[in-house]
Design a protein around this motif. Structure first.
Motif, short mmCIF file in Angstrom:
data_model
loop_
_atom_site.label_atom_id
_atom_site.label_comp_id
_atom_site.label_asym_id
_atom_site.label_seq_id
_atom_site.Cartn_x
_atom_site.Cartn_y
_atom_site.Cartn_z
N LEU A 1 20.28 -57.83 101.62
CA LEU A 1 18.85 -57.79 101.32
C LEU A 1 18.14 -59.06 101.79
CD1 LEU A 1 18.93 -56.27 97.71
CD2 LEU A 1 18.81 -55.09 99.91
N HIS A 2 18.82 -59.88 102.57
CA HIS A 2 18.20 -61.10 103.11
C HIS A 2 17.42 -60.76 104.38
CE1 HIS A 2 21.25 -63.89 100.89
NE2 HIS A 2 20.46 -63.22 100.07
N THR A 3 16.41 -59.91 104.21
CA THR A 3 15.54 -59.49 105.30
C THR A 3 14.11 -59.82 104.92
OG1 THR A 3 15.24 -57.27 104.38
CG2 THR A 3 17.11 -57.61 105.88
N PRO A 4 13.18 -59.87 105.89
CA PRO A 4 11.79 -60.19 105.55
C PRO A 4 11.19 -59.28 104.48
CG PRO A 4 12.11 -60.33 107.91
CD PRO A 4 13.39 -59.79 107.34
N SER B 1 1.86 -55.62 104.03
CA SER B 1 1.44 -54.47 104.83
C SER B 1 1.68 -54.73 106.32
CB SER B 1 -0.04 -54.17 104.58
OG SER B 1 -0.28 -53.89 103.22
N LEU B 2 1.37 -55.96 106.75
CA LEU B 2 1.61 -56.32 108.15
C LEU B 2 3.11 -56.31 108.47
CD1 LEU B 2 -0.94 -59.23 108.68
CD2 LEU B 2 -1.04 -56.92 109.64
N ASP B 3 3.92 -56.75 107.52
CA ASP B 3 5.37 -56.74 107.72
C ASP B 3 5.86 -55.32 107.91
OD1 ASP B 3 8.18 -57.85 107.43
OD2 ASP B 3 8.11 -56.45 105.74
N ARG B 4 5.39 -54.38 107.09
CA ARG B 4 5.79 -52.97 107.23
C ARG B 4 5.28 -52.38 108.54
NH1 ARG B 4 9.84 -51.80 106.20
NH2 ARG B 4 10.03 -54.02 106.55
N TYR B 5 4.07 -52.79 108.93
CA TYR B 5 3.52 -52.32 110.20
C TYR B 5 4.41 -52.77 111.37
CZ TYR B 5 0.71 -52.60 114.44
OH TYR B 5 0.29 -52.51 115.74
N ARG C 1 6.34 -51.60 115.50
CA ARG C 1 6.77 -52.50 116.57
C ARG C 1 8.21 -52.97 116.32
NH1 ARG C 1 2.79 -50.58 118.12
NH2 ARG C 1 0.89 -51.57 118.96
N PRO C 2 9.14 -52.03 116.20
CA PRO C 2 10.51 -52.40 115.80
C PRO C 2 11.23 -53.32 116.78
CG PRO C 2 10.41 -50.12 116.56
CD PRO C 2 8.99 -50.59 116.43
N LEU C 3 10.91 -53.23 118.06
CA LEU C 3 11.59 -54.07 119.05
C LEU C 3 11.17 -55.54 118.96
CD1 LEU C 3 11.49 -51.73 122.20
CD2 LEU C 3 13.37 -52.08 120.58
N HIS C 4 9.92 -55.77 118.57
CA HIS C 4 9.41 -57.13 118.45
C HIS C 4 9.63 -57.72 117.05
CE1 HIS C 4 7.05 -55.35 121.80
NE2 HIS C 4 7.20 -56.55 122.34
N TYR C 5 9.95 -56.85 116.10
CA TYR C 5 10.02 -57.27 114.69
C TYR C 5 11.00 -58.42 114.43
CZ TYR C 5 10.54 -56.86 109.60
OH TYR C 5 10.60 -57.12 108.27
N PRO C 6 12.25 -58.34 114.90
CA PRO C 6 13.20 -59.43 114.60
C PRO C 6 12.76 -60.77 115.16
CG PRO C 6 14.34 -57.48 115.41
CD PRO C 6 12.90 -57.25 115.68
N LEU D 1 12.60 -66.30 109.77
CA LEU D 1 12.52 -67.01 108.48
C LEU D 1 11.36 -67.98 108.45
CD1 LEU D 1 13.95 -67.38 105.76
CD2 LEU D 1 15.32 -69.18 106.81
N ARG D 2 11.14 -68.67 109.55
CA ARG D 2 10.05 -69.66 109.61
C ARG D 2 8.69 -68.98 109.44
NH1 ARG D 2 6.74 -71.85 113.56
NH2 ARG D 2 6.20 -74.05 113.26
N THR D 3 8.51 -67.84 110.09
CA THR D 3 7.25 -67.10 109.98
C THR D 3 7.03 -66.61 108.55
OG1 THR D 3 7.43 -66.36 112.28
CG2 THR D 3 5.93 -65.14 110.85
#
Length: 314
Positions: free
Chosen positions: A57-60, A121-125, A130-135, A140-142
């Motif tokens: 569960l250590h995800t954004p 909401s932006l995180d879910r968006y 935009r799954p390819l750009h998400y990681p 963590l810094r963001t």
């Protein structure tokens, strides 16, 4: 000024009216609110704890959810214990300083919370659309930067307003028609000319809620469009089920806060504000753990494994 300030008496404490129409049910209402409070704290605390201990569960998304749960614990703890004291013991007085501290904490947490909802909401968006750009983007810094920005912006926006309200002249009466110290009822009690303060409060509330709501609506609109184009009917049904639950809670939060704060004249509808405020202080903190994470299979699995580890340790 409506009164001669030189002859006025400075208010040293306020009286929180609570819910006088049902005060005779004080013990029963105390029990109801105690159970709701404990359930809310327990549910949100579980989310924070399980997010910290389970590496999966250590995800954004879960990082943001744990911060949001911490928000909810702090928010309810600033309101509900005093309301329970009113119901059980009839302790309605609160000092001038304590009243404004409570008002500041609540408005600061509320403001930061709504800004944080926009971030979530932006995180879910980003994750769905935009799954390819998400990681790459949501590292963590963001995540830490976004959380810090919500706190900093909330503090900056609210501090000046609360200080300005605290500098108003209060010569009596000192009965707050609410169950906690809120800026609207406090402004209503002031003997000073409050037109500029009311307008400032209205503009800030409108700005904060509008920005948060616009970002959330745009993000979820794009999410829904993306979901509609998913090839699997099962995936679409699952995604819509999750989004609809989120939107119900968001509607309760935005609706009640718009009703309470986004009006230029704070003297109107004060009695109805108490009922609307109960939604934010009792209902939504109780629903959030269920809606946001406890329905999630990953969290269910993490909870089961944590319980199994506890049983083995015994």
């Amino acid at each position: 000024m409506p009164v001669d300030m030189r002859n006025g008496t400075t208010v040293q404490e306020f009286i929180l009216e609570g819910f006088p129409a049902v005060q005779y049910l004080g013990k029963a209402l105390f029990l109801v609110h105690l159970l709701a409070y404990l359930a809310s704290i327990a549910g949100n605390a579980v989310i924070v704890a399980i997010t910290c201990v389970d590496a999966r569960l250590h995800t954004p998304m879960y990082f943001f959810l744990s911060i949001f749960s911490f928000f909810e614990c702090c928010f309810t703890s600033a309101v509900i214990p005093k309301l329970m004291a009113i119901f059980l013991l009839g302790r309605q007085t609160i000092s001038f300083a304590a009243c404004f501290i409570q008002a500041f904490v609540l408005v600061f947490l509320g403001t930061s919370g709504f800004l944080f909802i926009a971030v979530m909401s932006l995180d879910r968006y980003m994750a769905i659309c935009r799954p390819l750009h998400y990681p790459t983007i949501m590292n963590l810094r963001t995540c830490f930067l976004l959380v810090t920005s919500c706190f900093a912006l909330g503090f900056t926006l609210i501090t000046g307003l609360v200080v300005k309200v605290s500098q108003l002249y209060f010569c009596g009466p000192n009965i707050i028609h609410h169950f906690f110290c809120d800026l609207g009822p406090l402004i209503h009690l002031s003997c000073s000319d409050t037109k500029s303060v009311e307008m400032l409060a209205f503009i800030l509330a409108l700005f904060i809620l509008s920005i948060s709501l616009i970002i959330t609506v745009i993000a979820y609109s794009q999410i829904i469009v993306t979901i509609v184009h998913l090839p699997s009917a099962k995936e679409r049904q699952k995604a819509f089920s999750t989004c609809s639950s989120h939107l119900i809670v968001l509607s309760l939060m935005y609706g009640s806060c718009i009703f309470i704060y986004v009006k230029p004249k704070q003297t109107k509808r004060l009695n109805f504000n108490r009922e609307a405020a109960l939604v934010n202080t009792v209902v939504t903190p109780l629903l959030n753990p269920v809606v946001y994470t406890l329905r999630n299979k990953q969290v269910h699995q993490a909870l089961k494994e944590a319980m199994n580890r506890i049983k083995i340790a015994r």
